[in-house]
Design a protein around this motif. Structure first.
Motif, PDB file in Angstrom:
ATOM      1  N   GLU A  39      19.277  26.497   7.016  1.00 19.96           N
ATOM      2  CA  GLU A  39      18.385  27.460   6.224  1.00 19.96           C
ATOM      3  C   GLU A  39      16.998  26.957   6.189  1.00 19.96           C
ATOM      4  OE1 GLU A  39      19.551  30.133   5.026  1.00 19.96           O
ATOM      5  OE2 GLU A  39      21.876  30.249   5.304  1.00 19.96           O
ATOM      6  N   TRP A  40      16.269  26.899   7.185  1.00 22.52           N
ATOM      7  CA  TRP A  40      15.057  26.244   7.019  1.00 22.52           C
ATOM      8  C   TRP A  40      13.777  27.091   6.117  1.00 22.52           C
ATOM      9  CZ3 TRP A  40      15.685  21.559   7.110  1.00 22.52           C
ATOM     10  CH2 TRP A  40      16.540  20.836   7.919  1.00 22.52           C
ATOM     11  N   ASP A  41      14.291  28.393   6.002  1.00 23.68           N
ATOM     12  CA  ASP A  41      13.290  29.522   5.453  1.00 23.68           C
ATOM     13  C   ASP A  41      13.431  29.437   4.000  1.00 23.68           C
ATOM     14  OD1 ASP A  41      11.763  29.841   7.814  1.00 23.68           O
ATOM     15  OD2 ASP A  41      13.248  31.441   8.426  1.00 23.68           O
ATOM     16  N   HIS A  42      14.613  28.754   3.509  1.00 19.02           N
ATOM     17  CA  HIS A  42      15.056  29.053   2.066  1.00 19.02           C
ATOM     18  C   HIS A  42      15.052  27.496   1.612  1.00 19.02           C
ATOM     19  CE1 HIS A  42      15.398  33.041   2.710  1.00 19.02           C
ATOM     20  NE2 HIS A  42      16.368  32.751   3.922  1.00 19.02           N
ATOM     21  N   ARG A  43      13.819  26.823   1.533  1.00 21.16           N
ATOM     22  CA  ARG A  43      13.915  25.416   0.600  1.00 21.16           C
ATOM     23  C   ARG A  43      14.239  25.570  -0.784  1.00 21.16           C
ATOM     24  NH1 ARG A  43       7.920  23.499   2.408  1.00 21.16           N
ATOM     25  NH2 ARG A  43       7.825  24.809   4.489  1.00 21.16           N
ATOM     26  N   LEU A  44      15.201  24.545  -1.007  1.00 24.00           N
ATOM     27  CA  LEU A  44      15.816  24.297  -2.373  1.00 24.00           C
ATOM     28  C   LEU A  44      14.481  23.664  -2.975  1.00 24.00           C
ATOM     29  CD1 LEU A  44      19.308  23.159  -2.093  1.00 24.00           C
ATOM     30  CD2 LEU A  44      18.445  25.545  -2.782  1.00 24.00           C
ATOM     31  N   HIS A  45      13.746  22.649  -2.178  1.00 28.69           N
ATOM     32  CA  HIS A  45      12.971  21.650  -2.766  1.00 28.69           C
ATOM     33  C   HIS A  45      12.107  20.954  -1.602  1.00 28.69           C
ATOM     34  CE1 HIS A  45      12.387  17.582  -4.829  1.00 28.69           C
ATOM     35  NE2 HIS A  45      11.996  18.568  -5.843  1.00 28.69           N
ATOM     36  N   THR A  46      10.562  20.864  -2.019  1.00 29.43           N
ATOM     37  CA  THR A  46       9.758  20.392  -1.313  1.00 29.43           C
ATOM     38  C   THR A  46       9.181  19.130  -1.897  1.00 29.43           C
ATOM     39  OG1 THR A  46       9.547  22.054   0.033  1.00 29.43           O
ATOM     40  CG2 THR A  46       8.068  20.242   0.386  1.00 29.43           C
ATOM     41  N   TRP A  47       9.117  18.004  -1.580  1.00 27.41           N
ATOM     42  CA  TRP A  47       8.633  16.717  -2.314  1.00 27.41           C
ATOM     43  C   TRP A  47       7.795  15.791  -1.467  1.00 27.41           C
ATOM     44  CZ3 TRP A  47      10.349  11.849  -1.863  1.00 27.41           C
ATOM     45  CH2 TRP A  47      10.232  10.788  -2.882  1.00 27.41           C
ATOM     46  N   ALA A  48       6.799  15.052  -2.267  1.00 28.66           N
ATOM     47  CA  ALA A  48       6.114  13.965  -1.477  1.00 28.66           C
ATOM     48  C   ALA A  48       5.980  12.887  -2.334  1.00 28.66           C
ATOM     49  CB  ALA A  48       4.593  14.556  -1.386  1.00 28.66           C
ATOM     50  N   CYS A  49       6.269  11.848  -1.871  1.00 30.91           N
ATOM     51  CA  CYS A  49       5.974  10.511  -2.746  1.00 30.91           C
ATOM     52  C   CYS A  49       5.601   9.190  -1.813  1.00 30.91           C
ATOM     53  CB  CYS A  49       7.410  10.272  -3.406  1.00 30.91           C
ATOM     54  SG  CYS A  49       6.668   9.654  -4.945  1.00 30.91           S
ATOM     55  N   LEU A  50       5.246   8.168  -2.454  1.00 30.09           N
ATOM     56  CA  LEU A  50       4.698   6.953  -2.052  1.00 30.09           C
ATOM     57  C   LEU A  50       5.629   5.767  -1.531  1.00 30.09           C
ATOM     58  CD1 LEU A  50       1.606   7.178  -4.322  1.00 30.09           C
ATOM     59  CD2 LEU A  50       1.816   8.190  -2.053  1.00 30.09           C
ATOM     60  N   TYR A  94       0.935  -1.085   0.168  1.00 33.99           N
ATOM     61  CA  TYR A  94       0.010  -0.010  -0.186  1.00 33.99           C
ATOM     62  C   TYR A  94       1.003   1.405   0.025  1.00 33.99           C
ATOM     63  CZ  TYR A  94      -3.958   2.612   0.656  1.00 33.99           C
ATOM     64  OH  TYR A  94      -5.071   3.822   0.448  1.00 33.99           O
ATOM     65  N   PRO A  95       0.624   2.082  -0.593  1.00 31.41           N
ATOM     66  CA  PRO A  95       1.385   3.571  -0.779  1.00 31.41           C
ATOM     67  C   PRO A  95       1.350   4.297   0.591  1.00 31.41           C
ATOM     68  CG  PRO A  95      -0.810   3.764  -1.922  1.00 31.41           C
ATOM     69  CD  PRO A  95      -0.741   2.343  -1.681  1.00 31.41           C
ATOM     70  N   MET A  96       2.677   4.508   1.327  1.00 33.24           N
ATOM     71  CA  MET A  96       2.561   5.191   2.497  1.00 33.24           C
ATOM     72  C   MET A  96       3.349   6.514   2.226  1.00 33.24           C
ATOM     73  SD  MET A  96       5.137   4.306   5.687  1.00 33.24           S
ATOM     74  CE  MET A  96       4.718   2.799   6.676  1.00 33.24           C
ATOM     75  N   LYS A  97       2.409   7.588   2.001  1.00 37.17           N
ATOM     76  CA  LYS A  97       3.022   8.979   1.768  1.00 37.17           C
ATOM     77  C   LYS A  97       4.157   9.425   2.664  1.00 37.17           C
ATOM     78  CE  LYS A  97       1.080  13.191   0.023  1.00 37.17           C
ATOM     79  NZ  LYS A  97      -0.188  13.817  -0.027  1.00 37.17           N
TER      80      LYS A  97
END
Ligand SMILES: Cc1cc2nc3c(=O)[nH]c(=O)nc-3n(C[C@H](O)[C@H](O)[C@H](O)COP(=O)(O)OP(=O)(O)OC[C@H]3O[C@@H](n4cnc5c(N)ncnc54)[C@H](O)[C@@H]3O)c2cc1C
Length: 416
Positions: free
Chosen positions: A343-354, A272-275
């Motif tokens: 540098e948490w206020d300047h994200r290079l990339h945010t991503w979600a996957c399964l 099952y996909p766990m995001k």
């Protein structure tokens, strides 16, 4: 032997390299325009061979009722009328006894330690670059309760070949000085000094190139598998949106999507996909050099060259890969508390996957009821860690050789 591999995530690419290296005629089918573009794209980066405790274990049960009602919990179920999700959830609960969790941990550890050997061989053979670091992984704990549980798991795993070192809070700070400024409670840690880290996407991209150039593996991108066709107990062809392909053997490595294409053949796997989510920032001097696992908040950090990647959370919401900032916020908040000057206020990339997750933890490798269809899927939270070992095991099975490790608890037989 002519082999078609379905899916070019880290499991598909690594199997393609291994079978190509052994002289097989390999074609990989991938719907994206490159390898490693889905779940293997921006994961936590940890090659955590010694991390063998499955999510389903006895310490999770008392926390579940609280987690069910909190949107910032490490594990979130969004209950709905979805039979595969219900089946997965029941299987997960069944595996939360300490007896089952121990059996699953031993199976995960065996695959993890073998993967370490196989990864070492692969790196030696190829000289592949992927922001690799072999300084180990430091697991830190915020409460005595979590630390005690981890120490007991460490003692258990030590009987099966896992080597880790228990550290005091001061020893954690000495090993990773970036932790000294934390505003969080750290009561102690465990250093998994045999573990490693690296960028799974770079690995996929570069290994696909090496496999194509040195071993003539063909990668066919932008092609979607539509179905597998079977006759008389064999797969006779795979249909795609660009026509059919035939081979002597087929490997299913389509991650979370694998069960959707296997169930019409009567193969019903509880995958099952766990995001999950990850955030990547440019690394500065306040970032850790070591890969870190925060055992209390269940998030992981990896230094990938000049970047810092943090990943975590598990959400059961079907095949939705959209980014929900409410789920990203707890990761960023916990990371900020641990490393306040990154540098948490300047994200290079945010991503979600399964994550293609099984309820018990281990993946599903090897034979199916169809004589020429093989599985390399269901690796859940540890697919990057287990890719090299899984590739060697599946290649041995296809060649009719006994794999170097026992397959108990790693095949689909445990579900039938
Ligand atoms: C937030 C997060 C953090 C993680 N951190 C870690 C970590 O630190 N260490 C670790 O070991 N693991 C980690 N994991 C788990 C790991 O990333 C996965 O187990 C692994 O990437 C799974 O690889 P895969 O090849 O099975 O799946 P995927 O990478 O998803 O590959 C499957 C491929 O199949 C293709 N495909 C699907 N359907 C079709 C179709 N119909 N036709 C053609 N192609 C198709 C997809 O496009 C995809 O490229 C993490 C996962 C997440 C989400």
């Amino acid at each position: 032997m002519k082999i078609v591999i379905l899916g070019s995530g880290v499991l598909g690419v690594t199997a393609a390299y291994e079978l190509g290296r052994r002289g097989h005629d390999v074609t990989v089918i991938e719907r994206q325009s490159e390898s490693g573009a889905e779940t293997s794209y921006a994961n936590g980066g940890q090659l955590s061979y010694s991390h063998a405790e499955p999510w389903a274990n006895s310490s999770v049960l008392p926390k579940l009722p609280k987690w069910l009602f909190r949107s910032d919990a490490p594990l979130v179920f969004r209950p709905r009328a979805d039979w595969p999700m219900i089946r997965w959830g029941l299987g997960f609960l069944r595996n939360c006894t300490s007896t089952r969790a121990h059996v699953n941990a031993v199976n995960l550890l065996r695959l993890g330690l073998y993967s370490r050997q196989c990864m070492e061989a692969l790196c030696r053979q190829t000289g592949i670059a992927f922001d690799f670091a072999n300084r180990g992984i430091l697991h830190i704990y915020g409460t005595e309760h979590d630390f005690d549980h981890a120490r007991r798991q460490n003692e258990f795993q030590a009987k099966f070949g896992s080597e880790q070192k228990v550290l005091t809070r001061e020893e954690c700070f000495a090993l990773e000085p970036a932790l000294r400024v934390t505003s969080r409670s750290i009561v102690g840690g465990i250093h998994s000094f045999m573990d490693e880290s690296g960028d799974a996407y770079l690995f996929c991209k570069n290994l696909a190139k090496i496999a194509a150039e040195r071993h003539k593996v063909q990668f066919r991108y932008g092609i979607a598998v539509t179905q597998l066709r079977a006759e008389n107990g064999r797969i006779v062809a795979v249909d795609t949106d660009q026509g059919e392909l035939q081979a002597d053997g087929y490997i299913m490595a389509m991650g979370s999507y694998s069960p959707l294409y296997l169930s019409p053949l009567g193969i019903r796997l509880p995958i099952y996909p766990m995001k999950g989510y990850s955030v990547t920032v440019a690394a500065n001097d306040a970032c850790p050099q070591l890969s870190i696992t925060d055992g209390t908040y269940k998030i992981v950090f990896s230094r990938l060259g000049n970047r810092l990647r943090v990943a975590g959370t598990a959400e059961f919401a079907g095949y939705d890969t959209s980014i929900n900032e409410k789920r990203v916020a707890p990761i960023v908040n916990a990371s900020r508390a641990l490393f306040p000057q990154a540098e948490w206020d300047h994200r290079l990339h945010t991503w979600a996957c399964l994550r293609p997750s099984t309820p018990d933890g281990p993946p599903v490798l090897g034979r199916t009821p169809y004589s020429n269809l093989f599985l390399n899927t269901g690796h859940g939270t540890l697919g990057w860690t287990q890719a090299a070992g899984s590739a060697a095991i599946v290649s041995d099975i296809i060649e009719g050789k006994p794999p170097a490790v026992m397959l108990h608890g790693l095949t689909m037989e445990r579900y039938v």
